[in-house]
Scaffold this motif. Sequence first.
Motif, mmCIF file in Angstrom:
data_model
loop_
_atom_site.group_PDB
_atom_site.id
_atom_site.type_symbol
_atom_site.label_atom_id
_atom_site.label_comp_id
_atom_site.label_asym_id
_atom_site.label_seq_id
_atom_site.Cartn_x
_atom_site.Cartn_y
_atom_site.Cartn_z
ATOM 1 N N LEU A 162 -35.760 -11.921 30.226
ATOM 2 C CA LEU A 162 -35.273 -12.219 31.401
ATOM 3 C C LEU A 162 -36.386 -12.087 32.339
ATOM 4 O O LEU A 162 -37.386 -11.152 32.267
ATOM 5 C CB LEU A 162 -34.427 -10.976 31.748
ATOM 6 C CG LEU A 162 -33.667 -11.046 33.285
ATOM 7 C CD1 LEU A 162 -32.874 -11.854 33.582
ATOM 8 C CD2 LEU A 162 -33.183 -9.291 33.360
ATOM 9 N N GLY A 163 -36.585 -13.042 33.427
ATOM 10 C CA GLY A 163 -37.729 -13.331 34.188
ATOM 11 C C GLY A 163 -37.205 -13.011 35.571
ATOM 12 O O GLY A 163 -36.058 -13.194 36.063
ATOM 13 N N MET A 164 -38.354 -12.369 36.376
ATOM 14 C CA MET A 164 -37.962 -12.080 37.725
ATOM 15 C C MET A 164 -39.222 -12.546 38.484
ATOM 16 O O MET A 164 -40.330 -12.415 38.044
ATOM 17 C CB MET A 164 -37.931 -10.564 38.034
ATOM 18 C CG MET A 164 -37.559 -10.043 39.334
ATOM 19 S SD MET A 164 -37.314 -8.446 39.540
ATOM 20 C CE MET A 164 -39.058 -7.652 38.925
ATOM 21 N N LYS A 165 -38.820 -13.572 39.583
ATOM 22 C CA LYS A 165 -40.039 -13.994 40.564
ATOM 23 C C LYS A 165 -40.363 -12.747 41.586
ATOM 24 O O LYS A 165 -39.543 -11.769 42.009
ATOM 25 C CB LYS A 165 -39.412 -15.148 41.185
ATOM 26 C CG LYS A 165 -39.442 -16.209 40.380
ATOM 27 C CD LYS A 165 -39.104 -17.490 41.065
ATOM 28 C CE LYS A 165 -38.133 -17.171 42.439
ATOM 29 N NZ LYS A 165 -37.701 -18.405 43.086
ATOM 30 N N PHE A 166 -41.691 -12.794 41.811
ATOM 31 C CA PHE A 166 -41.972 -11.904 43.078
ATOM 32 C C PHE A 166 -43.306 -12.501 43.708
ATOM 33 O O PHE A 166 -43.994 -13.344 43.369
ATOM 34 C CB PHE A 166 -42.284 -10.398 42.357
ATOM 35 C CG PHE A 166 -43.542 -10.196 41.483
ATOM 36 C CD1 PHE A 166 -44.912 -9.891 41.984
ATOM 37 C CD2 PHE A 166 -43.358 -10.605 40.000
ATOM 38 C CE1 PHE A 166 -45.674 -10.001 40.936
ATOM 39 C CE2 PHE A 166 -44.448 -10.360 39.228
ATOM 40 C CZ PHE A 166 -45.523 -10.191 39.748
#
Length: 190
Positions: free
Chosen positions: A186-190
């Motif tokens: 699971l990837g999350m942009k920031f």
Amino acid sequence: MKALLFLSAPLLLATTAAAHPADEWEFVVESGYLWNVGDNTSIDYEIIPTQLTFRSPTMWTWFSGDDGSRLVVRNRFAAIFETVTVGPEDYYIGLSAAPSIEYWFPSETTSIFFSIGGGVGLTNSTDVFDGQGQDFTFNWFSQLGVRQQITKDLSLLGGAYFVHHSNGGQTSPNPGIDALGFTIGLGMKF
């Protein structure tokens, strides 16, 4: 009132302009399962790889198509936490780095990625024949997978993953682990 609108217009445009997903930092938590392949050791290792991976914004663009497609290179850094479920060691903790070569489809929500790189780490070695032989080891990996954006800031990743652990010839005999399997994340942009 006109002055306020004039001054806030650039801020409004900056927040509504959609950045390409490859142009932002991404944090990924991924895990999977690996099985021993090859004949570097007689031990049938099985490993659960868990990684905390950071991908940088695009460092280099090979091409950018008129249709929105892109071929880019990003930096990939990972903290590695592996549980050895079958084998004389119990764990492996390490760091790795690599380029992440990514083809982004015109939709800008789907990409295919490939990484190949390595690093160093520690395990709890034992005196078992064909085990790692010492705690300090090197790692080398390759990964081929697909990423799909599910929301503006979240993505699902999955693919094939290969890892090699070696003590770099610092013991004799010089066993190594070659393990192949899959990862999902699971990837999350920031």
